[in-house]
Scaffold this motif. Sequence first.
Motif, PDB file in Angstrom:
ATOM      1  N   ILE A 106       0.870  -1.191   0.000  1.00 18.91           N
ATOM      2  CA  ILE A 106       0.000   0.000   0.000  1.00 18.91           C
ATOM      3  C   ILE A 106       0.899   1.231   0.000  1.00 18.91           C
ATOM      4  CG2 ILE A 106      -1.837   1.258   1.226  1.00 18.91           C
ATOM      5  CD1 ILE A 106      -2.755  -1.505   0.280  1.00 18.91           C
ATOM      6  N   THR A 107       0.720   2.096  -1.008  1.00 20.87           N
ATOM      7  CA  THR A 107       1.589   3.292  -1.109  1.00 20.87           C
ATOM      8  C   THR A 107       0.934   4.537  -0.514  1.00 20.87           C
ATOM      9  OG1 THR A 107       0.732   3.686  -3.342  1.00 20.87           O
ATOM     10  CG2 THR A 107       2.792   2.434  -3.152  1.00 20.87           C
ATOM     11  N   ALA A 108      -0.396   4.628  -0.552  1.00 20.06           N
ATOM     12  CA  ALA A 108      -1.068   5.818  -0.013  1.00 20.06           C
ATOM     13  C   ALA A 108      -2.529   5.525   0.312  1.00 20.06           C
ATOM     14  CB  ALA A 108      -0.985   6.972  -1.012  1.00 20.06           C
ATOM     15  N   ARG A 109      -3.078   6.345   1.203  1.00 19.89           N
ATOM     16  CA  ARG A 109      -4.498   6.258   1.565  1.00 19.89           C
ATOM     17  C   ARG A 109      -5.083   7.656   1.421  1.00 19.89           C
ATOM     18  NH1 ARG A 109      -7.755   2.739   4.592  1.00 19.89           N
ATOM     19  NH2 ARG A 109      -9.369   3.751   5.824  1.00 19.89           N
ATOM     20  N   LEU A 110      -6.154   7.801   0.641  1.00 18.84           N
ATOM     21  CA  LEU A 110      -6.765   9.101   0.362  1.00 18.84           C
ATOM     22  C   LEU A 110      -8.233   9.075   0.744  1.00 18.84           C
ATOM     23  CD1 LEU A 110      -4.970   8.047  -2.337  1.00 18.84           C
ATOM     24  CD2 LEU A 110      -5.265  10.431  -2.973  1.00 18.84           C
ATOM     25  N   SER A 111      -8.754  10.224   1.175  1.00 17.94           N
ATOM     26  CA  SER A 111     -10.193  10.340   1.424  1.00 17.94           C
ATOM     27  C   SER A 111     -10.781  11.308   0.404  1.00 17.94           C
ATOM     28  CB  SER A 111     -10.458  10.833   2.848  1.00 17.94           C
ATOM     29  OG  SER A 111      -9.840  12.084   3.055  1.00 17.94           O
ATOM     30  N   VAL A 112     -11.944  10.951  -0.145  1.00 18.78           N
ATOM     31  CA  VAL A 112     -12.596  11.793  -1.156  1.00 18.78           C
ATOM     32  C   VAL A 112     -13.421  12.856  -0.430  1.00 18.78           C
ATOM     33  CG1 VAL A 112     -14.206  11.835  -3.107  1.00 18.78           C
ATOM     34  CG2 VAL A 112     -12.690   9.865  -2.786  1.00 18.78           C
ATOM     35  N   ARG A 113     -13.069  14.137  -0.633  1.00 23.80           N
ATOM     36  CA  ARG A 113     -13.759  15.224   0.073  1.00 23.80           C
ATOM     37  C   ARG A 113     -14.818  15.888  -0.804  1.00 23.80           C
ATOM     38  NH1 ARG A 113      -9.221  18.171   3.919  1.00 23.80           N
ATOM     39  NH2 ARG A 113      -8.928  16.371   5.284  1.00 23.80           N
ATOM     40  N   TYR A 164      -7.853  14.152  -0.286  1.00 21.13           N
ATOM     41  CA  TYR A 164      -6.816  14.547   0.660  1.00 21.13           C
ATOM     42  C   TYR A 164      -5.981  13.304   0.966  1.00 21.13           C
ATOM     43  CZ  TYR A 164      -4.563  16.090   4.975  1.00 21.13           C
ATOM     44  OH  TYR A 164      -3.626  16.402   5.930  1.00 21.13           O
ATOM     45  N   VAL A 165      -4.647  13.441   0.766  1.00 24.61           N
ATOM     46  CA  VAL A 165      -3.758  12.301   1.008  1.00 24.61           C
ATOM     47  C   VAL A 165      -3.498  12.205   2.509  1.00 24.61           C
ATOM     48  CG1 VAL A 165      -1.544  11.220   0.436  1.00 24.61           C
ATOM     49  CG2 VAL A 165      -2.675  12.668  -1.258  1.00 24.61           C
ATOM     50  N   GLU A 166      -4.084  11.189   3.129  1.00 22.01           N
ATOM     51  CA  GLU A 166      -3.970  11.036   4.584  1.00 22.01           C
ATOM     52  C   GLU A 166      -2.658  10.373   4.987  1.00 22.01           C
ATOM     53  OE1 GLU A 166      -7.395   8.767   5.663  1.00 22.01           O
ATOM     54  OE2 GLU A 166      -8.738  10.496   5.611  1.00 22.01           O
ATOM     55  N   ASP A 167      -2.180   9.460   4.135  1.00 23.00           N
ATOM     56  CA  ASP A 167      -1.011   8.680   4.533  1.00 23.00           C
ATOM     57  C   ASP A 167      -0.249   8.242   3.286  1.00 23.00           C
ATOM     58  OD1 ASP A 167       0.658   7.345   6.263  1.00 23.00           O
ATOM     59  OD2 ASP A 167      -0.468   5.467   6.138  1.00 23.00           O
ATOM     60  N   ASP A 221     -15.796   8.347   0.177  1.00 21.60           N
ATOM     61  CA  ASP A 221     -15.093   7.126  -0.243  1.00 21.60           C
ATOM     62  C   ASP A 221     -13.632   7.178   0.184  1.00 21.60           C
ATOM     63  OD1 ASP A 221     -17.348   6.153  -1.396  1.00 21.60           O
ATOM     64  OD2 ASP A 221     -16.724   6.449  -3.468  1.00 21.60           O
ATOM     65  N   ILE A 222     -13.071   6.032   0.472  1.00 20.28           N
ATOM     66  CA  ILE A 222     -11.636   5.932   0.774  1.00 20.28           C
ATOM     67  C   ILE A 222     -10.952   5.311  -0.445  1.00 20.28           C
ATOM     68  CG2 ILE A 222      -9.893   4.862   2.284  1.00 20.28           C
ATOM     69  CD1 ILE A 222     -11.557   6.984   3.708  1.00 20.28           C
ATOM     70  N   LEU A 223      -9.851   5.927  -0.868  1.00 20.89           N
ATOM     71  CA  LEU A 223      -9.077   5.388  -1.990  1.00 20.89           C
ATOM     72  C   LEU A 223      -7.736   4.870  -1.468  1.00 20.89           C
ATOM     73  CD1 LEU A 223      -9.639   8.223  -4.656  1.00 20.89           C
ATOM     74  CD2 LEU A 223     -11.072   6.244  -4.193  1.00 20.89           C
ATOM     75  N   GLU A 224      -7.375   3.691  -1.924  1.00 22.40           N
ATOM     76  CA  GLU A 224      -6.071   3.115  -1.566  1.00 22.40           C
ATOM     77  C   GLU A 224      -5.269   2.930  -2.838  1.00 22.40           C
ATOM     78  OE1 GLU A 224      -6.490   0.302   2.419  1.00 22.40           O
ATOM     79  OE2 GLU A 224      -6.270  -0.643   0.462  1.00 22.40           O
TER      80      GLU A 224
END
Length: 708
Positions: A614-621, A636-639, A695-698
């Motif tokens: 897993i390279t990144a976790r994003l939340s759709v705002r 928004y890139v959370e991690d 939505d959460i994007l990975e």
Amino acid sequence: MSIIRVYELAKQLNMTSKEVIELLKKEFDIEVKNHLSSIEGEEAKIIMEYVEEIKNKGNKNEDINHNKEKNEEKNIAKHEDDKFDDLDVDDDFKKNEKIRKKVRNEKIKRHLGKENKKQEEQIEDIGIVTIPESVRVSEFAERIKKPATEILKKLILMGVFVTINQEISFEVAEKIAEQYNILLEKEVKQEREEVLINDFEDKEEDLMPRPPVVTVMGHVDHGKTSLLDAIRHSKVVETEAGGITQHIGAYTVDINDKKIVFLDTPGHEAFTAMRARGAQVTDIAILVVAADDGVMPQTIEAINHAKAANVPIIVAINKIDKSSANPDRVKQELTEYGLIAEEWGGDTICVPVSAKTKQGIDTLLEMILLVAEMQELKANPNRPAKGTIIEAKLDKGRGPVATVIVQKGTLKVGDSIIAGTTYGKVRALIDDKGRKVKSAGPSIPVEILGLAEVPNAGDILYAVSDEKTARQISEMRKEKERQQYFASSSKITLQDLFSQIQEGKVKELNIIVKADVQGSVEALKQALEKLTNDEVKVRVIHGGVGAITESDITLASASNAIIIGFNVRPNNMAMQLAEREKVEVKTYRIIYEAIDDIQAAMKGMLEPEYKEVITARLSVRQTFKASNIGTIAGCYVEDGKVNRNNSIRVIRNGVVIYEGKIASLKRFKDDVREVAAGYECGLTIERFNDIKEGDILETYTIEEVKRA
């Protein structure tokens, strides 16, 4: 008066005018100049009838393109002329040669029409012909009802040169059949063996109780043999005046008017080897553990083998007469392997015994009967016999002798039998006490005399209807075995080692090591054998000092081995033999190069494992709709760090609803390669527009992990 022009006729026949002119000349002896020429009178009438017939058939070219044999035409014409001359008509009509030809041609046409009809009926009679994958020319000709010589001619024209007794493939046969308008179908190869053996499931009402079959397993020196001897002597020999006259690898014990059958096997390896061949003989496993020694490596192996066979285990804690015996310690150690004694709240029966003093033997036998009762062991004695060969040998005076445990049915003297690739007729049955018996029912061990060859231990024995059937099955199995041997007899090379491992063809890699000094032989041998892994075992079958000789090549060819030479070379004769036998010879000057090559063939060439990172976790705002682009997700890139080349998955309420690729990645209006944690970005996903706020994007990558 009927009249028709050539071009109109061509239109109706779906032919060119030139073809029609040739047809008129050939078939009706009518000569015309060009497509505008007209045909009238009697001639036109005959031609129109001809056209009408073709239309009715629905295939305009079928009869037009039919080439008549010249001899046949002449014979019919002569026959019709003779008939015509016999008619009582005036001379003027007889002399009108043109009309005579018309009548004759019409009769030829009608006769050929009948012949075509006959041929069509014949094709209908043949219908769909089924043939195997490959078929002999003679058999193929017989099936499609054509002369074999005719088929051979067609094959030669196709460039296939075979004799009448040689085989042709289905594809070649299909091309020949097409020329006769015959439809071929590939024969579904039914496993005739199953039909001939006729092994079937028994009905519940036909089943009757049978004795349990028990195998004794455990660690070496824990008293397996002593325990078996104690049971045998206390329960068998005392009833026999001269003791047991002959040992047959299995014997029966009578207790409380019930029988128990003991298998005297070498240990759990043989037990599992038989199971691997599909011979699940054992009903109960007795695990012998010494009270003064406890659970040992082979004990653990025996537990695992018994569990894999899914048979109940009874633990016999042996040597309790010794002063150092500690049965509780044994029970404690067994709990680590899932065997909890009944007195400790588990379901494993543990019986303290002493093979030396015979203490606990009766209790052990009673426990075996109790477990057997709970298993409700049943079989149908009234059917053809089925059993398993547990031992086989070639006896000097009696020929091939096999010990079998009957599992279903009753084996009788005179039965025709098949076991593996060998067959025969039961000449005699000998029980475990050396007495000749007429029959043996389920679970009863007997020796069989009458097989043609020595079968393998673990082969399934079947009683079949007659000796001819047994011989037929034997031949089929031998042929199958031969094909498998030739398919797997290709020599191993380091280049194709990996593919053969993957196909399951190679379980062991045999190596012959030759070196200049004995020290190098030993060093190479030890280093190579350490390379053994789960998929392939490296085995040095021979090591020697000196040049690689012809005898080394012969051994390698017979053992399917690779030869490794260290500071030595093969001589000329050996090299020529290696080329002929296709044996791979590798020579090295540096020891670790040899090890690296074998390691590369075994491990470096193994398919790598793939791991998801897993390279990144994003939340759709927020989401935006763009007519030419689709749905843009404001994220928004959370991690982590999102890269444009990453794969992406959409997660909604903890459920993955889509996986795909990132189509575009932007910061404000600029296209970017990557966006780090703590920043906002806009992205679109290939072929997916159902993105919603929340939505959460990975994003992730698949990394290759080389196996070691």
